[in-house]
Design a protein around this motif. Structure first.
Motif, PDB file in Angstrom:
ATOM      1  N   GLY A  66       0.817  -1.121   0.143  1.00  0.00           N
ATOM      2  CA  GLY A  66      -0.120  -0.125   0.136  1.00  0.00           C
ATOM      3  C   GLY A  66       0.887   1.228  -0.021  1.00  0.00           C
ATOM      4  N   SER A  67       0.371   2.397  -0.450  1.00  0.00           N
ATOM      5  CA  SER A  67       0.857   3.767  -0.423  1.00  0.00           C
ATOM      6  C   SER A  67       1.344   3.989   0.783  1.00  0.00           C
ATOM      7  CB  SER A  67      -0.111   4.597  -1.038  1.00  0.00           C
ATOM      8  OG  SER A  67       0.511   5.949  -1.062  1.00  0.00           O
ATOM      9  N   GLY A  68       2.571   4.660   0.886  1.00  0.00           N
ATOM     10  CA  GLY A  68       3.367   5.040   2.193  1.00  0.00           C
ATOM     11  C   GLY A  68       3.694   3.784   2.985  1.00  0.00           C
TER      12      GLY A  68
ATOM     13  N   SER B 108       2.919  -1.439 -11.511  1.00  0.00           N
ATOM     14  CA  SER B 108       2.239  -0.186 -11.235  1.00  0.00           C
ATOM     15  C   SER B 108       2.585   0.568 -10.046  1.00  0.00           C
ATOM     16  CB  SER B 108       0.666  -0.144 -11.417  1.00  0.00           C
ATOM     17  OG  SER B 108       0.382  -1.186 -10.489  1.00  0.00           O
ATOM     18  N   GLY B 109       2.434   1.683 -10.028  1.00  0.00           N
ATOM     19  CA  GLY B 109       2.970   2.325  -8.699  1.00  0.00           C
ATOM     20  C   GLY B 109       4.503   2.664  -8.618  1.00  0.00           C
ATOM     21  N   ALA B 110       5.037   2.821  -7.434  1.00  0.00           N
ATOM     22  CA  ALA B 110       6.493   2.847  -7.432  1.00  0.00           C
ATOM     23  C   ALA B 110       7.029   2.788  -6.012  1.00  0.00           C
ATOM     24  CB  ALA B 110       6.887   4.315  -7.809  1.00  0.00           C
ATOM     25  N   TYR B 111       8.121   2.376  -5.936  1.00  0.00           N
ATOM     26  CA  TYR B 111       8.986   2.234  -4.669  1.00  0.00           C
ATOM     27  C   TYR B 111      10.249   2.778  -4.655  1.00  0.00           C
ATOM     28  CZ  TYR B 111      11.536  -1.934  -6.027  1.00  0.00           C
ATOM     29  OH  TYR B 111      12.360  -2.806  -6.605  1.00  0.00           O
ATOM     30  N   GLU B 112      10.807   3.027  -3.275  1.00  0.00           N
ATOM     31  CA  GLU B 112      12.208   3.609  -3.293  1.00  0.00           C
ATOM     32  C   GLU B 112      12.926   2.783  -2.385  1.00  0.00           C
ATOM     33  OE1 GLU B 112      12.484   7.816  -1.631  1.00  0.00           O
ATOM     34  OE2 GLU B 112      12.508   8.190  -3.879  1.00  0.00           O
ATOM     35  N   THR B 113      14.189   2.667  -2.622  1.00  0.00           N
ATOM     36  CA  THR B 113      15.190   2.013  -1.845  1.00  0.00           C
ATOM     37  C   THR B 113      16.378   2.995  -1.913  1.00  0.00           C
ATOM     38  OG1 THR B 113      16.568   0.896  -3.435  1.00  0.00           O
ATOM     39  CG2 THR B 113      14.628  -0.184  -2.520  1.00  0.00           C
ATOM     40  N   ASP B 114      17.548   2.576  -1.146  1.00  0.00           N
ATOM     41  CA  ASP B 114      18.737   3.485  -1.275  1.00  0.00           C
ATOM     42  C   ASP B 114      19.482   3.670  -2.582  1.00  0.00           C
ATOM     43  OD1 ASP B 114      18.646   3.867   1.658  1.00  0.00           O
ATOM     44  OD2 ASP B 114      19.999   2.180   1.930  1.00  0.00           O
ATOM     45  N   GLU B 115      19.041   2.634  -3.505  1.00  0.00           N
ATOM     46  CA  GLU B 115      19.358   2.793  -4.848  1.00  0.00           C
ATOM     47  C   GLU B 115      18.537   3.824  -5.688  1.00  0.00           C
ATOM     48  OE1 GLU B 115      22.099   1.411  -5.673  1.00  0.00           O
ATOM     49  OE2 GLU B 115      22.427  -0.157  -4.143  1.00  0.00           O
ATOM     50  N   GLY B 116      17.596   4.285  -5.189  1.00  0.00           N
ATOM     51  CA  GLY B 116      16.677   5.055  -5.876  1.00  0.00           C
ATOM     52  C   GLY B 116      15.126   4.720  -6.117  1.00  0.00           C
ATOM     53  N   ARG B 117      14.528   5.205  -6.964  1.00  0.00           N
ATOM     54  CA  ARG B 117      13.176   4.980  -7.256  1.00  0.00           C
ATOM     55  C   ARG B 117      12.994   3.978  -8.329  1.00  0.00           C
ATOM     56  NH1 ARG B 117       8.119   8.212  -6.883  1.00  0.00           N
ATOM     57  NH2 ARG B 117       6.871   7.712  -8.639  1.00  0.00           N
ATOM     58  N   PHE B 118      12.068   3.071  -8.147  1.00  0.00           N
ATOM     59  CA  PHE B 118      11.790   2.012  -9.191  1.00  0.00           C
ATOM     60  C   PHE B 118      10.116   2.187  -9.411  1.00  0.00           C
ATOM     61  CE2 PHE B 118      15.274   0.656  -7.038  1.00  0.00           C
ATOM     62  CZ  PHE B 118      16.021  -0.233  -8.039  1.00  0.00           C
ATOM     63  N   GLY B 119      10.031   2.583 -10.846  1.00  0.00           N
ATOM     64  CA  GLY B 119       8.532   3.069 -11.202  1.00  0.00           C
ATOM     65  C   GLY B 119       8.308   1.861 -12.181  1.00  0.00           C
ATOM     66  N   PRO B 120       7.145   1.897 -12.815  1.00  0.00           N
ATOM     67  CA  PRO B 120       6.367   0.822 -13.896  1.00  0.00           C
ATOM     68  C   PRO B 120       7.515   0.624 -14.845  1.00  0.00           C
ATOM     69  CG  PRO B 120       4.703   2.583 -13.331  1.00  0.00           C
ATOM     70  CD  PRO B 120       6.109   3.090 -12.857  1.00  0.00           C
ATOM     71  N   GLY B 121       7.705  -0.727 -15.122  1.00  0.00           N
ATOM     72  CA  GLY B 121       8.701  -1.359 -15.853  1.00  0.00           C
ATOM     73  C   GLY B 121      10.106  -1.525 -15.458  1.00  0.00           C
ATOM     74  N   ASP B 122      10.349  -0.763 -14.510  1.00  0.00           N
ATOM     75  CA  ASP B 122      12.049  -0.996 -13.813  1.00  0.00           C
ATOM     76  C   ASP B 122      11.846  -2.215 -13.153  1.00  0.00           C
ATOM     77  OD1 ASP B 122      12.461   1.550 -14.551  1.00  0.00           O
ATOM     78  OD2 ASP B 122      11.853   2.734 -12.633  1.00  0.00           O
TER      79      ASP B 122
ATOM     80  N   SER C  93       4.514   6.039  -4.108  1.00  0.00           N
ATOM     81  CA  SER C  93       3.246   6.512  -5.149  1.00  0.00           C
ATOM     82  C   SER C  93       1.821   6.571  -4.367  1.00  0.00           C
ATOM     83  CB  SER C  93       2.904   5.334  -6.251  1.00  0.00           C
ATOM     84  OG  SER C  93       3.002   4.067  -5.680  1.00  0.00           O
ATOM     85  N   ALA C  94       1.249   7.478  -4.865  1.00  0.00           N
ATOM     86  CA  ALA C  94      -0.154   7.631  -4.315  1.00  0.00           C
ATOM     87  C   ALA C  94      -1.037   6.401  -4.245  1.00  0.00           C
ATOM     88  CB  ALA C  94      -1.192   8.726  -5.126  1.00  0.00           C
ATOM     89  N   GLU C  95      -0.641   5.459  -5.323  1.00  0.00           N
ATOM     90  CA  GLU C  95      -1.388   4.192  -5.522  1.00  0.00           C
ATOM     91  C   GLU C  95      -0.648   2.998  -4.703  1.00  0.00           C
ATOM     92  OE1 GLU C  95      -1.383   2.576  -9.501  1.00  0.00           O
ATOM     93  OE2 GLU C  95      -0.319   4.376 -10.017  1.00  0.00           O
ATOM     94  N   PRO C  96      -1.106   1.855  -4.664  1.00  0.00           N
ATOM     95  CA  PRO C  96      -0.113   0.691  -4.075  1.00  0.00           C
ATOM     96  C   PRO C  96       0.700   0.605  -5.337  1.00  0.00           C
ATOM     97  CG  PRO C  96      -2.758   0.346  -3.473  1.00  0.00           C
ATOM     98  CD  PRO C  96      -2.647   1.507  -4.617  1.00  0.00           C
ATOM     99  N   CYS C  97       1.813  -0.340  -4.801  1.00  0.00           N
ATOM    100  CA  CYS C  97       2.952  -0.747  -5.525  1.00  0.00           C
ATOM    101  C   CYS C  97       2.860  -2.149  -6.016  1.00  0.00           C
ATOM    102  CB  CYS C  97       4.105  -0.285  -5.051  1.00  0.00           C
ATOM    103  SG  CYS C  97       5.596  -0.798  -6.177  1.00  0.00           S
ATOM    104  N   LEU C  98       2.615  -2.468  -7.172  1.00  0.00           N
ATOM    105  CA  LEU C  98       2.314  -3.845  -7.607  1.00  0.00           C
ATOM    106  C   LEU C  98       3.588  -4.212  -8.352  1.00  0.00           C
ATOM    107  CD1 LEU C  98       0.318  -6.274  -7.895  1.00  0.00           C
ATOM    108  CD2 LEU C  98      -0.458  -5.284  -9.798  1.00  0.00           C
ATOM    109  N   CYS C  99       4.126  -5.412  -8.071  1.00  0.00           N
ATOM    110  CA  CYS C  99       5.369  -6.002  -8.603  1.00  0.00           C
ATOM    111  C   CYS C  99       5.160  -7.381  -8.934  1.00  0.00           C
ATOM    112  CB  CYS C  99       6.629  -5.704  -7.570  1.00  0.00           C
ATOM    113  SG  CYS C  99       6.943  -4.178  -7.237  1.00  0.00           S
ATOM    114  N   VAL C 100       5.938  -7.838  -9.882  1.00  0.00           N
ATOM    115  CA  VAL C 100       5.981  -9.261 -10.163  1.00  0.00           C
ATOM    116  C   VAL C 100       7.265  -9.589  -9.689  1.00  0.00           C
ATOM    117  CG1 VAL C 100       6.610  -9.081 -12.524  1.00  0.00           C
ATOM    118  CG2 VAL C 100       5.885 -11.239 -11.853  1.00  0.00           C
ATOM    119  N   VAL C 101       7.465 -10.762  -8.949  1.00  0.00           N
ATOM    120  CA  VAL C 101       8.715 -11.076  -8.365  1.00  0.00           C
ATOM    121  C   VAL C 101       9.046 -12.683  -8.565  1.00  0.00           C
ATOM    122  CG1 VAL C 101      10.203 -11.145  -6.344  1.00  0.00           C
ATOM    123  CG2 VAL C 101       8.490  -9.505  -6.697  1.00  0.00           C
ATOM    124  N   ALA C 102      10.323 -12.895  -9.071  1.00  0.00           N
ATOM    125  CA  ALA C 102      10.868 -14.159  -9.085  1.00  0.00           C
ATOM    126  C   ALA C 102      11.673 -14.353  -7.919  1.00  0.00           C
ATOM    127  CB  ALA C 102      11.951 -14.446 -10.235  1.00  0.00           C
TER     128      ALA C 102
END
Length: 212
Positions: A132-134, A152-166, A182-191
């Motif tokens: 979820g956002s925040g 969709s959405g975006a997250y941030e780590t010490d390495e920077g920001r990751f947005g759609p397609g990153d 991001s204002a919306e939840p961040c949805l990721c696919v993970v292996a």
């Protein structure tokens, strides 16, 4: 290992050669569907590989192989129905719409995970992760390699920001704490190969309850 916005050259070469594990291939294919420029480069690699195959001495085949192949193609062309998405998430990129999905599971406040029923490779499997956002995940590392593509959405780590397609590659040397920015939840696919490992004494207390 440094976070990357796209797969490493080694991983893209392995994908082009068909040498990646099935779970990793699903995540890389998702990334490529969202990054046409990188996808064209991978197609070039595959074309070069095909040209190299043309230089290999041909092996003998059965005399009726062509006839049998054409017959099977003709038989399969009758009443061909358009492909039906295998799951209910129409917003997913095309490579993910081909797989059935498990139910959403709670793993923390406003954090959920859903299995992608793609082929596994030992402990390596594909999941959808929605935060979820925040929200911020606990600081963690990994038992094996973790490949992540943001849908969709975006997250941030010490390495920077990751947005759609990153795309991010992480392993046991990476200790990070992704936070949804991001204002919306961040949805990721993970292996994910193995489980994540939470850092600190609080993490050790929570570890039995966090299974992805």
């Amino acid at each position: 290992m440094t976070a990357l916005r796209q797969p490493s050259e080694e991983r893209l070469l392995a994908y082009a050669a068909g040498a990646l594990s099935p779970p990793e291939s699903v995540v890389v294919a998702t990334h490529l569907s969202m990054r046409p420029r990188t996808a064209r480069w991978v197609e070039t690699l595959q074309t070069v590989g095909g040209d190299l195959l043309e230089t290999i001495e041909p092996a003998p085949v059965a005399d009726d192989l062509l006839a049998r192949t054409l017959a099977s193609l003709s038989a399969g062309n009758e009443d061909v129905a358009p492909p039906v998405p295998a799951n209910d998430m129409t917003e997913l990129p095309a490579p993910l719409r081909a797989y059935e999905l498990g139910p959403w599971r709670w793993i923390g406040p406003d954090m959920h995970v859903r299995d992608v029923l793609a082929p596994r490779d030992g402990d390596c499997r594909v999941i959808l992760l929605r935060i979820g956002s925040g929200r911020t995940t606990p600081v963690h590392t990994h038992e094996g390699v973790e490949l992540t593509c943001v849908i969709s959405g975006a997250y941030e780590t010490d390495e920077g920001r990751f947005g759609p397609g990153d795309f991010e590659e992480a392993d046991g040397e990476v200790h990070h704490r992704p936070r949804t920015v991001s204002a919306e939840p961040c949805l990721c696919v993970v292996a994910l190969d193995g489980q994540i490992r939470l850092d600190g004494w609080i993490g050790r207390l929570l570890q039995p309850f966090v299974r992805l």
